[in-house]
Scaffold this motif. Structure first.
Motif, PDB file in Angstrom:
ATOM      1  N   ASP A   1      25.372 103.394   4.597  1.00  0.00           N
ATOM      2  CA  ASP A   1      24.797 103.501   3.256  1.00  0.00           C
ATOM      3  C   ASP A   1      24.067 104.835   3.090  1.00  0.00           C
ATOM      4  O   ASP A   1      24.217 105.515   2.065  1.00  0.00           O
ATOM      5  CB  ASP A   1      23.840 102.338   3.017  1.00  0.00           C
TER       6      ASP A   1
ATOM      7  N   GLU B   1      27.626 101.754  -4.100  1.00  0.00           N
ATOM      8  CA  GLU B   1      27.453 100.302  -4.051  1.00  0.00           C
ATOM      9  C   GLU B   1      28.011  99.798  -2.730  1.00  0.00           C
ATOM     10  O   GLU B   1      29.130 100.159  -2.344  1.00  0.00           O
ATOM     11  CB  GLU B   1      28.163  99.618  -5.207  1.00  0.00           C
ATOM     12  N   THR B   2      27.248  98.987  -2.022  1.00  0.00           N
ATOM     13  CA  THR B   2      27.697  98.451  -0.742  1.00  0.00           C
ATOM     14  C   THR B   2      27.363  96.971  -0.647  1.00  0.00           C
ATOM     15  O   THR B   2      26.463  96.472  -1.318  1.00  0.00           O
ATOM     16  CB  THR B   2      27.032  99.185   0.439  1.00  0.00           C
ATOM     17  N   GLN B   3      28.094  96.287   0.205  1.00  0.00           N
ATOM     18  CA  GLN B   3      27.784  94.900   0.522  1.00  0.00           C
ATOM     19  C   GLN B   3      28.387  94.562   1.879  1.00  0.00           C
ATOM     20  O   GLN B   3      29.329  95.202   2.344  1.00  0.00           O
ATOM     21  CB  GLN B   3      28.285  93.939  -0.546  1.00  0.00           C
TER      22      GLN B   3
ATOM     23  N   TRP C   1      32.310  99.135   0.641  1.00  0.00           N
ATOM     24  CA  TRP C   1      31.578 100.212  -0.030  1.00  0.00           C
ATOM     25  C   TRP C   1      32.442 100.910  -1.071  1.00  0.00           C
ATOM     26  O   TRP C   1      33.670 100.915  -0.994  1.00  0.00           O
ATOM     27  CB  TRP C   1      31.093 101.238   1.002  1.00  0.00           C
TER      28      TRP C   1
ATOM     29  N   ASP D   1      26.287 107.794  -6.909  1.00  0.00           N
ATOM     30  CA  ASP D   1      26.439 106.385  -7.284  1.00  0.00           C
ATOM     31  C   ASP D   1      27.124 105.649  -6.136  1.00  0.00           C
ATOM     32  O   ASP D   1      28.301 105.899  -5.841  1.00  0.00           O
ATOM     33  CB  ASP D   1      27.275 106.273  -8.566  1.00  0.00           C
TER      34      ASP D   1
ATOM     35  N   TRP E   1      38.303  94.003  -3.961  1.00  0.00           N
ATOM     36  CA  TRP E   1      37.473  95.218  -3.901  1.00  0.00           C
ATOM     37  C   TRP E   1      38.343  96.464  -4.028  1.00  0.00           C
ATOM     38  O   TRP E   1      38.026  97.402  -4.752  1.00  0.00           O
ATOM     39  CB  TRP E   1      36.689  95.223  -2.594  1.00  0.00           C
TER      40      TRP E   1
ATOM     41  N   SER F   1      36.544 104.295  -2.023  1.00  0.00           N
ATOM     42  CA  SER F   1      36.109 102.973  -1.564  1.00  0.00           C
ATOM     43  C   SER F   1      36.730 102.642  -0.222  1.00  0.00           C
ATOM     44  O   SER F   1      37.700 103.283   0.218  1.00  0.00           O
ATOM     45  CB  SER F   1      36.477 101.889  -2.588  1.00  0.00           C
TER      46      SER F   1
ATOM     47  N   ARG G   1      25.110 107.941   0.441  1.00  0.00           N
ATOM     48  CA  ARG G   1      24.162 108.440  -0.569  1.00  0.00           C
ATOM     49  C   ARG G   1      23.865 109.924  -0.398  1.00  0.00           C
ATOM     50  O   ARG G   1      23.419 110.575  -1.349  1.00  0.00           O
ATOM     51  CB  ARG G   1      22.889 107.605  -0.528  1.00  0.00           C
TER      52      ARG G   1
END
Length: 255
Positions: free
Chosen positions: A227, A238-240, A248, A236, A74, A188, A231
């Motif tokens: 999250d 992206e998270t998990q 993130w 833009d 990542w 990130s 935002r």
């Protein structure tokens, strides 16, 4: 973006290299809570075992998120050529395991020992040249000094869960970091969640100890709040979630 308050920078000559380290004037000192968390990394034994213990044993078996399998890729996917700012450097593991050709590294941390250890590691492993690596002794809850460039990428790995306060207080850093990111840049990170994830016994023990001694402040940290905060500042996102780790990345800063 520069701070509205005036920060005085003083050069400190590192004995082991020609790297210039910039430190904020004592009048702009870090918060007590932030300083307590960072002070733990002044213990040389912890820096010595950090990669094996924190990034190996604990990440794999307490957080159920293998660093080589998930977190390191990542990081590498979000590392850009050009100017890179690594915030909360630990031992420099992620940088040392990445291709830094074409990358101008700036290291930022509240702890001088962590900065020294990371810089020296990267130099010894041939990843960077000492006279091309900038170290910034800085409380990231404050805006970056005006002398800092715009960064093509930034990284905050295993840092947010160490910062004091609830998620909105931690993520307030994005309100100024986004102004130091290029329009096409990416930021990130990875952080340990305390809420809405299932911790095993090992994880619960580490959580209890970390929050007790001030290394962590993350019992209420959850993916939904992170999250939402991301935002708010970036178009833009992206998270998990992998195990107990929130991964993130964000780009296109809203300014």
């Amino acid at each position: 973006m520069a701070s509205t308050s005036t920060l005085t920078q003083r050069p400190i000559t590192a004995s082991s290299s020609k790297t210039t380290i910039y430190a904020e004037d004592s009048k702009a000192a870090s918060s007590d809570a932030s300083a307590r968390g960072a002070a733990i990394y002044s213990q040389s034994w912890l820096l010595t075992i950090y990669d094996w213990w924190v990034l190996g044993i604990v990440s794999t078996y307490a957080w159920a998120c293998s660093v080589p399998k998930y977190t390191l890729p990542w990081f590498q996917q979000n590392l850009r050529k050009g100017q890179h700012l690594d915030i909360g450097v630990g031992t420099g593991y992620y940088l040392a395991k990445s291709d830094l050709s074409g990358v101008q590294v700036t290291l930022a941390d509240l702890n001088q020992d962590a900065l020294d250890a990371t810089r020296d590691r990267l130099v010894l492993e041939g990843k960077v040249k000492s006279n091309e690596t900038r170290c910034l002794l800085h409380d990231i809850t404050r805006p970056l000094p005006a002398s800092c460039p715009q960064y093509d990428s930034m990284s905050l790995y295993y840092l947010l869960h160490c910062m004091p306060g609830p998620v909105p207080a931690k993520t307030a850093v994005f309100s100024h970091l986004k102004h130091s990111l290029t329009p096409d840049g990416v930021i990130s990170g990875a952080s340990i969640l305390g809420k809405d994830v299932r911790h095993n016994l090992f994880g619960r023990l580490i959580m209890a100890f970390g929050n007790w001694n001030g290394m962590f402040d993350n019992r209420a940290d959850n993916a939904a709040d992170f999250d939402e905060a991301l935002r708010e500042h970036f178009a833009d996102v992206e998270t998990q979630v992998r195990g107990a780790i929130f991964l993130w990345r964000a780009s296109k800063p809203k300014v």
